[in-house]
Design a protein around this motif. Structure first.
Motif, PDB file in Angstrom:
ATOM      1  N   PRO A 113     -26.604 -31.800   6.268  1.00  0.00           N
ATOM      2  CA  PRO A 113     -26.403 -30.544   5.534  1.00  0.00           C
ATOM      3  C   PRO A 113     -27.634 -30.105   4.744  1.00  0.00           C
ATOM      4  O   PRO A 113     -28.232 -30.908   4.025  1.00  0.00           O
ATOM      5  CB  PRO A 113     -25.247 -30.881   4.581  1.00  0.00           C
ATOM      6  N   PRO A 114     -28.028 -28.848   4.889  1.00  0.00           N
ATOM      7  CA  PRO A 114     -29.208 -28.348   4.173  1.00  0.00           C
ATOM      8  C   PRO A 114     -29.127 -28.537   2.657  1.00  0.00           C
ATOM      9  O   PRO A 114     -30.133 -28.801   2.010  1.00  0.00           O
ATOM     10  CB  PRO A 114     -29.252 -26.857   4.530  1.00  0.00           C
ATOM     11  N   ALA A 115     -27.929 -28.428   2.094  1.00  0.00           N
ATOM     12  CA  ALA A 115     -27.787 -28.608   0.640  1.00  0.00           C
ATOM     13  C   ALA A 115     -28.183 -30.015   0.213  1.00  0.00           C
ATOM     14  O   ALA A 115     -28.625 -30.230  -0.915  1.00  0.00           O
ATOM     15  CB  ALA A 115     -26.355 -28.312   0.213  1.00  0.00           C
ATOM     16  N   TRP A 116     -28.041 -30.972   1.121  1.00  0.00           N
ATOM     17  CA  TRP A 116     -28.410 -32.356   0.810  1.00  0.00           C
ATOM     18  C   TRP A 116     -29.922 -32.566   0.883  1.00  0.00           C
ATOM     19  O   TRP A 116     -30.425 -33.607   0.488  1.00  0.00           O
ATOM     20  CB  TRP A 116     -27.707 -33.326   1.749  1.00  0.00           C
ATOM     21  N   LYS A 117     -30.630 -31.595   1.406  1.00  0.00           N
ATOM     22  CA  LYS A 117     -32.091 -31.698   1.506  1.00  0.00           C
ATOM     23  C   LYS A 117     -32.784 -31.090   0.295  1.00  0.00           C
ATOM     24  O   LYS A 117     -33.995 -31.211   0.150  1.00  0.00           O
ATOM     25  CB  LYS A 117     -32.583 -30.991   2.777  1.00  0.00           C
ATOM     26  N   GLU A 118     -32.028 -30.423  -0.554  1.00  0.00           N
ATOM     27  CA  GLU A 118     -32.607 -29.768  -1.718  1.00  0.00           C
ATOM     28  C   GLU A 118     -32.698 -30.753  -2.874  1.00  0.00           C
ATOM     29  O   GLU A 118     -31.819 -31.595  -3.051  1.00  0.00           O
ATOM     30  CB  GLU A 118     -31.760 -28.561  -2.127  1.00  0.00           C
ATOM     31  N   ALA A 119     -33.766 -30.631  -3.632  1.00  0.00           N
ATOM     32  CA  ALA A 119     -33.970 -31.528  -4.763  1.00  0.00           C
ATOM     33  C   ALA A 119     -34.311 -30.732  -6.006  1.00  0.00           C
ATOM     34  O   ALA A 119     -34.857 -29.632  -5.937  1.00  0.00           O
ATOM     35  CB  ALA A 119     -35.107 -32.498  -4.455  1.00  0.00           C
TER      36      ALA A 119
END
Length: 170
Positions: A113-119
């Protein structure tokens, strides 16, 4: 300027200064790009993404995820989603089962999931360094606890899978 010749900065100014420093350090504007190399890499990635995938990894079990959840460090800061490891450790069985179903769907569909790639990037002050200089801060990335748990699931499953085939990377 303050009386003792130091620059007085509030938190917002420190954040802006740190952001400017990171942007300058990470900017590719000054570095040349090898278009041929970039095109070759993009072509290779496209070829690999269209390969038929062999899904010979069995679904992850609830018990395996429960074991990994028990080993989570509760002293880690949460990412943008705000869900701490401490909260994940408190997930009820139905909620943890739902997370396992999400992990298995992600694995089966080769999806992260792209949201899991955000920091969220924050600066940690280096001891003994002046607080008004961007170089006095070490940037760290706060990632989603769920993403890190999923990565641990994948790592252990891939390691077990490769060990079963006689391949060891340790």
């Amino acid at each position: 300027m303050e009386q003792d010749n130091t620059i007085g900065l509030d938190d917002a100014e420190v954040v802006e200064c740190l952001a400017d420093s990171i942007e300058t350090q990470c900017s590719h504007a000054s570095s040349p790009h090898d278009i041929t190399h970039i095109n070759r890499i993009e072509k290779e990635v496209l070829q690999k993404t269209f390969l038929e995938h062999k899904d010979d990894l069995t679904p992850v079990s609830l018990s395996k995820v429960q074991t990994l959840v028990k080993s989570l460090n509760t002293r880690k800061a949460p990412g943008l989603d705000g869900i701490s490891n401490k909260a994940i450790k408190c997930f009820s069985l139905p909620l943890l089962s739902l997370l396992v179903a999400i992990f298995n769907a992600c694995q089966k569909n080769c999806y992260f999931p792209p949201a899991w790639k955000e920091a969220e990037i924050i600066g940690i002050h280096k001891p003994g360094k002046p607080r008004d200089l961007p170089a006095s801060y070490r940037p760290i990335s706060l990632l989603s606890g769920q993403a890190k748990l999923f990565e641990r699931v994948l790592k252990t499953r891939l390691s077990d899978h490769l060990l079963g085939k006689g391949i060891n990377f340790d």
